[in-house]
Design a protein around this motif. Sequence first.
Motif, PDB file in Angstrom:
ATOM      1  N   ARG A 724      18.488  20.255 -19.145  1.00 31.55           N
ATOM      2  CA  ARG A 724      19.827  20.341 -19.962  1.00 31.55           C
ATOM      3  C   ARG A 724      19.999  21.727 -20.387  1.00 31.55           C
ATOM      4  O   ARG A 724      19.107  22.475 -20.950  1.00 31.55           O
ATOM      5  N   PHE A 725      21.062  22.137 -20.449  1.00 32.74           N
ATOM      6  CA  PHE A 725      21.788  23.123 -20.634  1.00 32.74           C
ATOM      7  C   PHE A 725      22.502  23.239 -22.047  1.00 32.74           C
ATOM      8  O   PHE A 725      23.719  22.447 -22.086  1.00 32.74           O
ATOM      9  N   ILE A 726      21.942  23.687 -23.098  1.00 31.60           N
ATOM     10  CA  ILE A 726      22.615  23.354 -24.323  1.00 31.60           C
ATOM     11  C   ILE A 726      23.136  24.648 -25.038  1.00 31.60           C
ATOM     12  O   ILE A 726      22.513  25.599 -25.130  1.00 31.60           O
ATOM     13  N   LYS A 727      24.407  24.453 -25.386  1.00 34.20           N
ATOM     14  CA  LYS A 727      24.851  25.677 -26.165  1.00 34.20           C
ATOM     15  C   LYS A 727      25.568  25.225 -27.410  1.00 34.20           C
ATOM     16  O   LYS A 727      26.125  24.312 -27.576  1.00 34.20           O
ATOM     17  N   ARG A 728      25.094  26.065 -28.558  1.00 33.90           N
ATOM     18  CA  ARG A 728      25.612  25.353 -29.750  1.00 33.90           C
ATOM     19  C   ARG A 728      26.216  26.681 -30.481  1.00 33.90           C
ATOM     20  O   ARG A 728      25.570  27.725 -30.591  1.00 33.90           O
ATOM     21  N   ARG A 729      27.326  26.382 -31.019  1.00 38.98           N
ATOM     22  CA  ARG A 729      27.997  27.251 -32.035  1.00 38.98           C
ATOM     23  C   ARG A 729      28.459  26.464 -33.300  1.00 38.98           C
ATOM     24  O   ARG A 729      29.330  25.884 -32.936  1.00 38.98           O
ATOM     25  N   GLU A 730      28.043  26.846 -34.361  1.00 37.44           N
ATOM     26  CA  GLU A 730      28.357  26.312 -35.516  1.00 37.44           C
ATOM     27  C   GLU A 730      28.318  24.902 -35.272  1.00 37.44           C
ATOM     28  O   GLU A 730      27.216  24.210 -35.189  1.00 37.44           O
ATOM     29  N   ASN A 731      29.330  23.883 -35.517  1.00 29.15           N
ATOM     30  CA  ASN A 731      29.339  22.660 -35.378  1.00 29.15           C
ATOM     31  C   ASN A 731      29.449  22.214 -34.131  1.00 29.15           C
ATOM     32  O   ASN A 731      29.615  20.875 -33.689  1.00 29.15           O
ATOM     33  N   ARG A 732      29.863  23.016 -33.136  1.00 26.41           N
ATOM     34  CA  ARG A 732      30.122  22.526 -31.802  1.00 26.41           C
ATOM     35  C   ARG A 732      28.829  22.780 -30.917  1.00 26.41           C
ATOM     36  O   ARG A 732      28.039  23.571 -31.166  1.00 26.41           O
ATOM     37  N   GLU A 733      28.927  22.000 -29.861  1.00 29.38           N
ATOM     38  CA  GLU A 733      27.966  21.897 -28.894  1.00 29.38           C
ATOM     39  C   GLU A 733      28.249  21.304 -27.479  1.00 29.38           C
ATOM     40  O   GLU A 733      29.201  20.350 -27.471  1.00 29.38           O
ATOM     41  N   ARG A 734      27.919  22.107 -26.667  1.00 29.81           N
ATOM     42  CA  ARG A 734      28.281  21.350 -25.124  1.00 29.81           C
ATOM     43  C   ARG A 734      26.881  21.460 -24.509  1.00 29.81           C
ATOM     44  O   ARG A 734      25.977  22.185 -24.402  1.00 29.81           O
ATOM     45  N   ILE A 735      26.803  20.311 -23.753  1.00 31.31           N
ATOM     46  CA  ILE A 735      25.388  20.204 -22.922  1.00 31.31           C
ATOM     47  C   ILE A 735      25.778  19.787 -21.394  1.00 31.31           C
ATOM     48  O   ILE A 735      26.696  18.996 -21.220  1.00 31.31           O
ATOM     49  N   TRP A 736      25.315  20.436 -20.471  1.00 31.01           N
ATOM     50  CA  TRP A 736      25.155  20.216 -19.234  1.00 31.01           C
ATOM     51  C   TRP A 736      23.853  19.621 -18.917  1.00 31.01           C
ATOM     52  O   TRP A 736      22.841  19.956 -19.220  1.00 31.01           O
ATOM     53  N   THR A 737      24.286  18.536 -18.268  1.00 32.19           N
ATOM     54  CA  THR A 737      22.828  17.714 -17.787  1.00 32.19           C
ATOM     55  C   THR A 737      22.732  17.404 -16.503  1.00 32.19           C
ATOM     56  O   THR A 737      23.715  16.767 -15.781  1.00 32.19           O
ATOM     57  N   LEU A 738      21.590  17.957 -15.771  1.00 32.28           N
ATOM     58  CA  LEU A 738      21.368  17.711 -14.629  1.00 32.28           C
ATOM     59  C   LEU A 738      20.228  17.051 -14.179  1.00 32.28           C
ATOM     60  O   LEU A 738      19.127  17.000 -14.768  1.00 32.28           O
ATOM     61  N   GLY A 739      20.270  16.133 -13.401  1.00 30.51           N
ATOM     62  CA  GLY A 739      19.150  15.091 -13.047  1.00 30.51           C
ATOM     63  C   GLY A 739      19.155  14.705 -11.603  1.00 30.51           C
ATOM     64  O   GLY A 739      19.735  14.767 -10.882  1.00 30.51           O
ATOM     65  N   LEU A 740      17.767  14.373 -11.475  1.00 31.15           N
ATOM     66  CA  LEU A 740      17.494  13.864 -10.203  1.00 31.15           C
ATOM     67  C   LEU A 740      16.551  12.546 -10.443  1.00 31.15           C
ATOM     68  O   LEU A 740      15.538  12.574 -11.179  1.00 31.15           O
ATOM     69  N   TYR A 741      17.188  11.567  -9.801  1.00 28.32           N
ATOM     70  CA  TYR A 741      16.462  10.018 -10.104  1.00 28.32           C
ATOM     71  C   TYR A 741      15.592   9.838  -8.626  1.00 28.32           C
ATOM     72  O   TYR A 741      16.168  10.141  -7.648  1.00 28.32           O
ATOM     73  N   ASN A 742      14.586   9.442  -8.951  1.00 30.42           N
ATOM     74  CA  ASN A 742      13.785   9.361  -7.693  1.00 30.42           C
ATOM     75  C   ASN A 742      13.507  10.754  -7.026  1.00 30.42           C
ATOM     76  O   ASN A 742      13.975  10.684  -5.774  1.00 30.42           O
ATOM     77  N   ALA A 743      12.770  11.816  -7.462  1.00 29.68           N
ATOM     78  CA  ALA A 743      13.046  12.935  -7.008  1.00 29.68           C
ATOM     79  C   ALA A 743      12.351  13.030  -5.455  1.00 29.68           C
ATOM     80  O   ALA A 743      12.693  13.893  -4.787  1.00 29.68           O
ATOM     81  N   TYR A 744      11.178  12.467  -5.369  1.00 33.71           N
ATOM     82  CA  TYR A 744      10.700  12.501  -3.944  1.00 33.71           C
ATOM     83  C   TYR A 744      10.874  11.312  -3.312  1.00 33.71           C
ATOM     84  O   TYR A 744      10.522  10.966  -2.158  1.00 33.71           O
ATOM     85  N   SER A 745      12.350  10.761  -3.482  1.00 33.21           N
ATOM     86  CA  SER A 745      12.840   9.728  -2.479  1.00 33.21           C
ATOM     87  C   SER A 745      11.877   8.425  -2.439  1.00 33.21           C
ATOM     88  O   SER A 745      11.983   8.100  -0.900  1.00 33.21           O
ATOM     89  N   ARG A 746      11.109   7.865  -3.008  1.00 29.79           N
ATOM     90  CA  ARG A 746      10.275   6.965  -2.644  1.00 29.79           C
ATOM     91  C   ARG A 746      11.065   5.782  -2.457  1.00 29.79           C
ATOM     92  O   ARG A 746      11.976   5.258  -3.151  1.00 29.79           O
ATOM     93  N   LYS A 747      10.670   4.938  -1.274  1.00 35.73           N
ATOM     94  CA  LYS A 747      11.494   3.795  -1.124  1.00 35.73           C
ATOM     95  C   LYS A 747      10.788   2.722  -1.651  1.00 35.73           C
ATOM     96  O   LYS A 747       9.808   2.027  -0.998  1.00 35.73           O
ATOM     97  N   ASN A 748      10.896   2.386  -2.894  1.00 41.12           N
ATOM     98  CA  ASN A 748      10.489   1.184  -3.580  1.00 41.12           C
ATOM     99  C   ASN A 748      10.922  -0.027  -3.072  1.00 41.12           C
ATOM    100  O   ASN A 748      12.135  -0.114  -3.110  1.00 41.12           O
ATOM    101  N   PRO A 749      10.146  -1.091  -3.140  1.00 43.68           N
ATOM    102  CA  PRO A 749      10.491  -2.483  -2.775  1.00 43.68           C
ATOM    103  C   PRO A 749      11.492  -2.977  -3.885  1.00 43.68           C
ATOM    104  O   PRO A 749      11.247  -3.095  -5.047  1.00 43.68           O
ATOM    105  N   PHE A 750      12.849  -3.659  -3.213  1.00 47.84           N
ATOM    106  CA  PHE A 750      13.507  -4.315  -3.930  1.00 47.84           C
ATOM    107  C   PHE A 750      13.581  -5.948  -3.870  1.00 47.84           C
ATOM    108  O   PHE A 750      13.367  -6.731  -4.690  1.00 47.84           O
ATOM    109  N   PHE A 751      13.565  -6.091  -2.662  1.00 52.13           N
ATOM    110  CA  PHE A 751      13.237  -7.562  -2.179  1.00 52.13           C
ATOM    111  C   PHE A 751      12.790  -7.570  -0.677  1.00 52.13           C
ATOM    112  O   PHE A 751      13.083  -6.298  -0.052  1.00 52.13           O
ATOM    113  N   TYR A 752      12.173  -8.505  -0.088  1.00 51.64           N
ATOM    114  CA  TYR A 752      11.850  -8.659   1.146  1.00 51.64           C
ATOM    115  C   TYR A 752      12.875  -9.678   1.940  1.00 51.64           C
ATOM    116  O   TYR A 752      13.186 -10.687   1.179  1.00 51.64           O
TER     117      TYR A 752
END
Lengths: 782, 331
Positions: A724-752
């Motif tokens: 998260r990149f957070i910039k805050r000035r007085e009462n204002r704030e902006r946040i850029w959020t970058l994310g990686l879900y399942n970063a090593y791309s594991r093939k988890n079973p959902f159903f068979y």
Amino acid sequence: MKTSLILILLSLLSATPGFSRKFTISGYIQDATSGERLLYANIFEPRRQMGTTSNNYGFYSLTLPETTGDSLTIVVSYIGYQRWQRKMALTQDVWLTVELQPAVLTGQAVEVVADAIERIEDSPQMSQIHIPIRQMAAIPALLGESDIMKVLQLLPGVQSGGEGSSGIYVRGGAPDQNLILIDGAPVYNASHLFGFFSVFNSDAIQNVNLIKGGFPAHYGGRLSSVVDISMKEGNNQRLAGAATIGLVASRFLLEGPLQTGKSSFILSGRRTYIDLIARPFMHGEVGGYYFYDLNAKLNYIFSQNDRIFWSAYTGDDRFYARDDYEDDTYFNKNEFDLGWGNFTTTARWNHIFTQKLFSNTTLTYSKFRFNTGIKDITKENNQRTEQTRAEYDSGIKDYSARLDFDYLPNPNHDVKFGANIIWHEFNPGASHFKIEGTDLSELDTLIAPVEKHLAVEASTYVEDEWKLSPRLNLNFGIHASLFSVSDTRYHSIEPRFALRYLLGNWALKASYVNMTQYIHLLSNSGIGLPTDLWLPSTKIVQPQQARQVALGLARSFRNGQIEFSAEGYYKSLQNIIEYKEGSDFLGLETDWQQKIEIGQGRSYGVEFFLQKKQGRTTGWLGYTLAWADRQFDNLNFGRRFPFRYDRRHDIALVLTRMIKPGIELSGTWVYGTGNAISMGVARYSGVNGLLYSDFGDFWSEIIYYKERNGFRMGAYHRLDLGIRFIKRRENRERIWTLGLYNAYSRKNPFFYYFDTEDGERRVLKQVSLFPIIPAISYSRSF
Amino acid sequence: MKSFLQNQYKRLLAGGLLLSLFLVGCETIVTVDLPEAPSQIVVNSLFNPDSVWMAHISRSQGILESGPMEIIPNATVEVWSNNTRIASLPHIGNGFYKAATQYPQAGQAYEIRVTAPGSALATARDTAPFPTVLERVDKKLIFGGIYYNWEEYECTLHFTDPPGVKNYYHLALLASETWQGETYYFPYYFESNDLLLNEGEVNLDPEHRFSGEEAFFDDAVFADRAYALTISFEEYDYYDRDDTQIFIILSTVSEAYYKYHQSFETQRTRGDNPFSEPVMVYNNIQNGLGIFAGSSSSVYQVVQSGAGRAAGRGLAIPILSVKQKNAKAAK
């Protein structure tokens, strides 16, 4: 007589050792910038080693001996806020509302800090975790949608159902055994999109309190956990807002004073927009899905002693598909709709009778509904020739009134008592078929059960948290309840007991609870689909019951910055229900009671939790070793079988690190033993019918399942990363959020499922959802 | 129409659910290994005092194997009772083993013992219950007659539940026709409004709640007392040969038989419904799979051919069991 007894009891409770005069300091703990009341904040007098915590509404009361001069020090702390401290004299009762400043240490980012005054070893309460919403915001999430239910899944003893699921399974319990409250109103289906997202918009949430064992007596009605969610009250100092644009949904929040310092409002919403983006690209066939949530809350402070709140939540999911065909003489249109949603609303009145007696009156209404239907219309030469319609509805409604008192006679006692009444209205599913046309016989049939089940649930409780000595703390109480449905009555007396005993720096904790649950959830999948049916206890289906014992050790290190706890538990469950083999929610049986089996279950295990709450690096490591099984006379031929979510090993590592001012890195890694499912392992010939020898043979193939839930899916593990990149000035704030879900791309079973390759070779295939998925969101607040 | 709507409904809902999942997911499909299940002896033997001992012996296949089931032609199959061998069943072809002359007796406990090369001894025990006598069948012509080529009958079956034990029943109709000197038997369709046969199922047509060729039920609602069960059926005589014979067969089956059939039928009809748990079929073979279970039958002939048909309309005639017929023939 009764009044006299109560007065004697109260006077005994008020009596404390020693003969000095005592006075009470009471008031609220609140955020200095927004006026939000802060729940479970710590109020402490270091010299006498006496303290308390603010209650569910931010109110506290601390009675101490008379002190002259400035020899009394009151310290107030709360995670994420700067410590507050004041020296004072105590020669009379004092009303003291404390405003805490958010802990903005760097000028750029918020670091989670708190003074370590209330330590884990201080409280007799075990199996309970408070999670301030600020702590959740930094944890990476699927598609960037931060989700409180998924954060709860990262705690020991709490498991997710499967890939992406927001349902929780606490200590071997089923999803219906969790009492999920939003401002005191129960939420019956807490998930969107079949469980991938929870219904709770984190923007609107102030605090989450999870209890998975050792339940205090003021909670009841469910067997396995309480998730008590408090909505924000709204900034009563200034107008503020926030907007977030994400990959799948956008959110907004607006809050502000109606009368500065006296009343406030908050309004927040969220909607997904995949359907809107896809619509221009669809021709002829139209289909889509969306969900939305809306939260609103108003509160008004009449006086120091009186405050009222009104809050509401509504959210819906809708899946729709339409297909039509038309030529000169013929027209055909198919429509399919699937929708479900919750509506809850709460009105509350906080009243302070005396500095030691706080009361809360709550009225709630809660509704969950599910509806699906298909419609087919055919016209020839502009004349309607045929119309077929099939619909299915189910749902539940609750009306509730509740009165709670919090009596704090002295620092050694915190007495809670109250009563609650709930009117339930169950609609366990009705199918409606309608056929109109020239070629088919007319039909308009409502399939039973036509009548709804009406039930009343009433309860009362009393409990005391009693500091018997510096080493020994007790929380004991009793919860009594009644349930009435049709001509059937049930009642329950549930003792609750928890203690803490200090052994040097270690706290030994133990608890025992009896729980009764009068409502049941009939689930096909166990993953919390909206098709699951809420049902009352009846003459045939008795209330669910549980007994749980837990024993644990807890200790904090480095002045409370690090906490460690280990808990072992054993829980037995009675009168739990499952569908009969082969039954499902759409079966057209006359009575749902004929679709079910009644059985029992048990779970046991040990949980380890190591948490760092303060500093530039925060997070936790949780490990659970657990067993959970079920036994039904008519399932698995009466033999015990593993609960679908019997998870032997469950690990969660959560870390957040402020790497430099304004940049926050976070990661989670989870590992869980695969779910237990029923899997055919062999095929063999079966003979069908009595007419075996003399009149002919009837053969077909049987799939052999060694046992119900006897097959383990592959293990589940996943790494999520976020920055998260957070910039805050007085009462204002902006946040850029970058994310990686399942970063090593594991093939988890959902159903068979079984399939055939090359014409005849049978293979077992695994479907996995969600490989590595990046996410980005932008948030701006003022 | 009902089943059409239900099927469409389930299909659409299942499709909707899955589509919704995949709308937000990027599903991948991989082939996974499954631990091999060792092949086991499969014993199928449903015995009845009306028939000589018979069994079918085969082997199970791993779930991923394809092709026809392997029969076992060289097994040793014996029936024992009270530590005495009652019968040896030689292989008569295609996996069937059949005793020469020995019949089971009602009320007697039996054990089947099967050995096959490479497999451990497979055993199972059961008893053929005593038959519940069809005391009377009241037959009524509802529609049709001598000038029509089809007729609808209503039959009320009178029987008394044997006291003191839990009883399980099977009701079936059989028809026979003779063609070029050979008599062919086939299951026959019937209907009933009796809730006993419906187990809570609601048919959209309330006039005919149950329809099928066989029904299983237990004595829960008429334990230890008399019961009258009404069914109806239609009889067609398309070719005007007038040789159709219809039989009502009420069998008392053992608990194992009942559990096997109910679970088997549920697994078979459940199909690939994604909203219900897989169904496990009852198995009482130790060291193997399959069923060894007994039953005893009462048989009524309710429609008869030729001259008897014309003369006997409105009557139901109890017929001899196969065993009794054989005994008579031997005399």
